[in-house]
Design a protein around this motif. Structure first.
Motif, PDB file in Angstrom:
ATOM      1  N   LYS B  78       0.836  -1.191   0.000  1.00  0.00           N
ATOM      2  CA  LYS B  78       0.000   0.000   0.000  1.00  0.00           C
ATOM      3  C   LYS B  78       0.878   1.251   0.000  1.00  0.00           C
ATOM      4  O   LYS B  78       0.616   2.209  -0.715  1.00  0.00           O
ATOM      5  CB  LYS B  78      -0.896  -0.016   1.238  1.00  0.00           C
ATOM      6  CG  LYS B  78      -2.265   0.575   0.974  1.00  0.00           C
ATOM      7  CD  LYS B  78      -3.269   0.177   2.028  1.00  0.00           C
ATOM      8  CE  LYS B  78      -3.264   1.109   3.211  1.00  0.00           C
ATOM      9  NZ  LYS B  78      -4.156   0.696   4.285  1.00  0.00           N
ATOM     10  N   TYR B  79       1.951   1.226   0.852  1.00  0.00           N
ATOM     11  CA  TYR B  79       2.830   2.382   0.916  1.00  0.00           C
ATOM     12  C   TYR B  79       3.530   2.608  -0.411  1.00  0.00           C
ATOM     13  O   TYR B  79       3.688   3.738  -0.860  1.00  0.00           O
ATOM     14  CB  TYR B  79       3.849   2.222   2.044  1.00  0.00           C
ATOM     15  CG  TYR B  79       3.264   2.548   3.389  1.00  0.00           C
ATOM     16  CD1 TYR B  79       2.576   3.765   3.578  1.00  0.00           C
ATOM     17  CD2 TYR B  79       3.350   1.678   4.458  1.00  0.00           C
ATOM     18  CE1 TYR B  79       2.019   4.077   4.797  1.00  0.00           C
ATOM     19  CE2 TYR B  79       2.790   1.987   5.690  1.00  0.00           C
ATOM     20  CZ  TYR B  79       2.132   3.187   5.845  1.00  0.00           C
ATOM     21  OH  TYR B  79       1.583   3.497   7.050  1.00  0.00           O
ATOM     22  N   LEU B  80       3.935   1.485  -1.006  1.00  0.00           N
ATOM     23  CA  LEU B  80       4.614   1.578  -2.295  1.00  0.00           C
ATOM     24  C   LEU B  80       3.695   2.245  -3.300  1.00  0.00           C
ATOM     25  O   LEU B  80       4.076   3.154  -4.030  1.00  0.00           O
ATOM     26  CB  LEU B  80       4.983   0.170  -2.766  1.00  0.00           C
ATOM     27  CG  LEU B  80       6.148   0.102  -3.745  1.00  0.00           C
ATOM     28  CD1 LEU B  80       7.451   0.425  -3.023  1.00  0.00           C
ATOM     29  CD2 LEU B  80       6.232  -1.264  -4.384  1.00  0.00           C
ATOM     30  N   LEU B  81       2.444   1.803  -3.261  1.00  0.00           N
ATOM     31  CA  LEU B  81       1.441   2.357  -4.165  1.00  0.00           C
ATOM     32  C   LEU B  81       1.245   3.842  -3.878  1.00  0.00           C
ATOM     33  O   LEU B  81       1.159   4.656  -4.788  1.00  0.00           O
ATOM     34  CB  LEU B  81       0.125   1.609  -3.957  1.00  0.00           C
ATOM     35  CG  LEU B  81      -0.820   1.601  -5.155  1.00  0.00           C
ATOM     36  CD1 LEU B  81      -0.286   0.699  -6.241  1.00  0.00           C
ATOM     37  CD2 LEU B  81      -2.195   1.149  -4.722  1.00  0.00           C
ATOM     38  N   ALA B  85       1.964   6.882  -6.323  1.00  0.00           N
ATOM     39  CA  ALA B  85       0.915   7.875  -6.573  1.00  0.00           C
ATOM     40  C   ALA B  85       1.428   9.280  -6.261  1.00  0.00           C
ATOM     41  O   ALA B  85       1.207  10.216  -7.020  1.00  0.00           O
ATOM     42  CB  ALA B  85      -0.308   7.561  -5.730  1.00  0.00           C
ATOM     43  N   ALA B  86       2.151   9.402  -5.137  1.00  0.00           N
ATOM     44  CA  ALA B  86       2.673  10.706  -4.728  1.00  0.00           C
ATOM     45  C   ALA B  86       3.661  11.247  -5.757  1.00  0.00           C
ATOM     46  O   ALA B  86       3.631  12.430  -6.103  1.00  0.00           O
ATOM     47  CB  ALA B  86       3.352  10.589  -3.368  1.00  0.00           C
ATOM     48  N   VAL B  87       4.516  10.376  -6.248  1.00  0.00           N
ATOM     49  CA  VAL B  87       5.512  10.799  -7.232  1.00  0.00           C
ATOM     50  C   VAL B  87       4.815  11.278  -8.503  1.00  0.00           C
ATOM     51  O   VAL B  87       5.146  12.318  -9.062  1.00  0.00           O
ATOM     52  CB  VAL B  87       6.497   9.644  -7.545  1.00  0.00           C
ATOM     53  CG1 VAL B  87       7.318   9.957  -8.791  1.00  0.00           C
ATOM     54  CG2 VAL B  87       7.413   9.397  -6.358  1.00  0.00           C
ATOM     55  N   PHE B  88       3.781  10.531  -8.901  1.00  0.00           N
ATOM     56  CA  PHE B  88       3.039  10.924 -10.099  1.00  0.00           C
ATOM     57  C   PHE B  88       2.366  12.280  -9.905  1.00  0.00           C
ATOM     58  O   PHE B  88       2.391  13.120 -10.789  1.00  0.00           O
ATOM     59  CB  PHE B  88       1.996   9.859 -10.461  1.00  0.00           C
ATOM     60  CG  PHE B  88       2.538   8.858 -11.442  1.00  0.00           C
ATOM     61  CD1 PHE B  88       2.658   9.191 -12.789  1.00  0.00           C
ATOM     62  CD2 PHE B  88       2.954   7.614 -11.019  1.00  0.00           C
ATOM     63  CE1 PHE B  88       3.177   8.286 -13.677  1.00  0.00           C
ATOM     64  CE2 PHE B  88       3.482   6.696 -11.915  1.00  0.00           C
ATOM     65  CZ  PHE B  88       3.593   7.039 -13.242  1.00  0.00           C
ATOM     66  N   LEU B  89       1.815  12.460  -8.719  1.00  0.00           N
ATOM     67  CA  LEU B  89       1.133  13.720  -8.411  1.00  0.00           C
ATOM     68  C   LEU B  89       2.127  14.874  -8.475  1.00  0.00           C
ATOM     69  O   LEU B  89       1.855  15.914  -9.070  1.00  0.00           O
ATOM     70  CB  LEU B  89       0.504  13.629  -7.021  1.00  0.00           C
ATOM     71  CG  LEU B  89      -0.450  14.769  -6.685  1.00  0.00           C
ATOM     72  CD1 LEU B  89      -1.714  14.643  -7.508  1.00  0.00           C
ATOM     73  CD2 LEU B  89      -0.788  14.766  -5.211  1.00  0.00           C
ATOM     74  N   LEU B  90       3.286  14.661  -7.857  1.00  0.00           N
ATOM     75  CA  LEU B  90       4.319  15.696  -7.864  1.00  0.00           C
ATOM     76  C   LEU B  90       4.738  16.032  -9.285  1.00  0.00           C
ATOM     77  O   LEU B  90       4.878  17.202  -9.641  1.00  0.00           O
ATOM     78  CB  LEU B  90       5.546  15.223  -7.070  1.00  0.00           C
ATOM     79  CG  LEU B  90       5.466  15.452  -5.570  1.00  0.00           C
ATOM     80  CD1 LEU B  90       6.684  14.875  -4.881  1.00  0.00           C
ATOM     81  CD2 LEU B  90       5.385  16.954  -5.271  1.00  0.00           C
TER      82      LEU B  90
END
Lengths: 205, 386
Positions: B78-81, B85-90
């Motif tokens: 989940k954290y990896l996901l 997701a966070a990297v994509f958002l950034l």
């Protein structure tokens, strides 16, 4: 009263767990493991299978905790879920066996009262008599009794689990109890124990 | 149930309200209760309830350990996901900012530059103040000095002009130098700019904290006062130049195809105005280098040059080394505000090397060129014809 208080306790535990409290999660686990395991034993003598199912049940609970609805009886919820998992697991195993054509076994009955467990319980004459009756009851009756007296579920909850109407659940349990009582009457029950019991009651009075 | 008048064991047990407490709580029993039936109910209940009491501590702990491991695994996933997701958002936010940044390179000074009438019909140097006043300077070579606050301006050590300047508000002055004239200006921040003929410089009237920005059209040499904190930015139609403190020449005439900059000292950073999203070009150049901007391909071309040639006009002469005649004549046209026509266009690409003294009259300068070539000069009104 105690049942109500117990429900409230369970409710708060469940709410805490849903909010991400892992301690609450394992409290629920610890509290209900034995219940679930005992319940599972009614369906299968394969202890590993029951453990697998309980594991899967709690893992799913953990994973989908945010999506879990508010429930008013954890016990009911867990039993129902475990029952479903065990049935799924068993039918999977059966179909696997069939596929390999190793065993041409009849369907494993939904409720398989294990002989060894019954043997422990038939320590007294009464229990032996009642055990005999249990064997001739229908699966639905047996499970109804179990859910009502072992698990303290309401007729509504029993009906839900068995997939029948509340009235059918009630009738089913009632008839089973009647049969059990009849067996005791026919064979007679230990009056000696009754005497002790009556004396105890008098003491209380 | 009531028709039997007697409550039997199954009636007790099947009741909706029945709980284990029934057997210990006497208030629940009625006179109809039969001790015998209660006892039967108790036996049946105990029998049915027996299996509940099984305890499985070993199984419980085993399964718990397994469950904990499974949860850990699920959490890691989940954290990896979440991280992905966070990297994509950034990346998405970064891209949006980048695009917006690219689209919004126009600044107040550039906006202001676009409001200025591009005509160069004036024959005298014009200093346009913040309030719209025009100061006309008739000198061929003029010197304009701003004081630290930008309120007092001294022109050619004699004429004094004052303007009201409000702090914090960005106001611009414009210096327009027509063909045939040159001007030197000392800005409020201490930087000096030499403007060549046919050039326009827009600059803040006062020294604003945290901002040093000018807009240039034409050619100028900048001697930027050093400030590591506040970069000095020269904006042109084609590119921006960011400097900390240095001496460089910029040529960005509207009529010229190419704009260029030559660095004498220090370090400057160039970026094109129309930045493309995918390649945000930034070019840092070192002394002794010239960068030419190709406005069609939007690319920079860097080459090592003898800087002397590009700074000599400031001192009143032109040094050419293998420079095409066309380019030399264009420089002379601007410098003297004359029109020079080549009758044979083939000679345009003929190259010349030499030293031309701009203090001489235009025909004197052209004679120097003609001496080395089989050219003949024709003077018509104000036009020189080869």
């Amino acid at each position: 009263m105690t049942k109500k208080r117990e429900f409230d306790k369970d409710y708060f535990l469940w709410e805490r767990f849903k909010k991400g409290d892992n301690k609450a999660f394992f409290s629920i686990y610890d509290k209900f493991f034995d219940t679930l395991f005992n319940y599972g034993l009614h369906f299968s003598r394969d202890k590993d299978l029951i453990k697998d199912c309980i594991h899967d049940l709690f893992l799913d609970l953990y994973k989908y905790r945010e999506k879990l609805s508010e429930i008013d009886n954890i016990r009911f919820y867990l039993l129902r879920s475990l029952r479903r998992l065990i049935h799924k697991e068993k039918s999977r195993k059966i179909s696997a066996l069939r596929g390999e054509q190793i065993l041409m076994q009849n369907d494993i009955p939904q409720m398989a009262f294990e002989d060894n467990l019954i043997a422990i319980e038939t320590e007294s004459e009464n229990n032996r008599v009642l055990g005999e009756v249990m064997k001739v009851l229908s699966d639905r009756q047996r499970e109804g009794l179990l859910l009502k007296y072992e698990q303290n579920l309401s007729y509504k909850e029993i009906a839900y689990i068995l997939g029948i109407s509340v009235e059918s659940a009630r009738t089913s349990v009632y008839r089973a109890l009647k049969d059990l009582r009849k067996a005791l009457k026919k064979k007679g029950f230990s009056m000696q124990v009754l005497f002790i019991f009556l004396r105890n009651r008098n003491l209380i009075l | 149930m009531n028709k039997k008048q007697k409550i039997e064991a199954h009636d007790i047990l099947s009741d909706d309200e029945f709980t284990e407490e029934y057997f210990s709580d006497n208030t629940k029993k009625t006179e109809k209760s039969d001790e015998k039936e209660i006892w039967k109910a108790r036996i049946i209940f105990d029998f049915l309830n027996a299996r509940k009491r099984g305890s499985w501590p070993v199984e419980r702990e085993q399964t718990k350990k397994r469950l904990e491991k499974s949860i850990q695994k699920a959490e890691t996933g989940k954290y990896l996901l979440k991280w992905v997701a966070a990297v994509f958002l950034l990346l998405a936010i970064f891209s949006v900012l980048l695009i917006r940044n690219n689209l919004k390179t126009e600044t107040a000074i550039v906006d202001f530059a676009q409001t200025i009438d591009p005509t160069k019909s004036d024959s005298v140097t014009n200093l346009i103040l913040q309030d719209g006043r025009k100061v006309l300077i008739t000198e061929e070579e003029s010197q304009i000095v701003y004081d630290e606050k930008g309120m007092n301006i001294v022109i050619d050590s004699s004429q004094k002009v004052s303007q009201e300047v409000k702090q914090k508000k960005e106001v611009f002055n414009t210096l327009v130098v027509p063909y045939g004239k040159r001007a030197q200006i000392s800005l409020a921040g201490g930087s000096k700019v030499w403007l060549n003929s046919g050039s326009k410089l827009i600059y803040p009237a006062t020294y604003l904290k945290g901002k040093r920005e000018v807009y240039l059209e034409g050619e100028a040499i900048f001697e930027v006062a050093h400030s590591a904190q506040i970069p000095f930015i020269v904006r042109t139609k084609d590119f921006d130049i960011k400097v900390m403190g240095t001496v460089f020449n910029v040529s960005s005439y509207p009529e010229d195809n190419v704009s260029s900059t030559v660095l004498e000292k220090g370090k400057i950073e160039l970026s094109p105005n129309e930045r493309s999203f995918l390649r945000k070009e930034k070019l840092t150049i070192l002394p002794g280098h010239m960068v030419t901007f190709n406005p069609v391909r939007k690319t920079f071309q860097e080459q090592q040059v003898d800087t002397e040639y590009y700074f000599s006009w400031r001192d009143g002469y032109i040094i050419c080394k293998g420079e095409p005649l066309g380019s030399i004549l264009r420089k002379l046209e601007r410098y003297y505000n004359v029109s020079i026509k080549l009758q044979n266009a083939e000679f345009k690409s003929e190259t010349f090397s030499g030293y031309l003294d701009l203090k001489n009259t235009p025909d004197e300068v052209l004679k120097v060129i003609a001496e080395t070539t089989p050219f003949s000069l024709k003077y018509e009104n104000k036009n020189f014809n080869h």
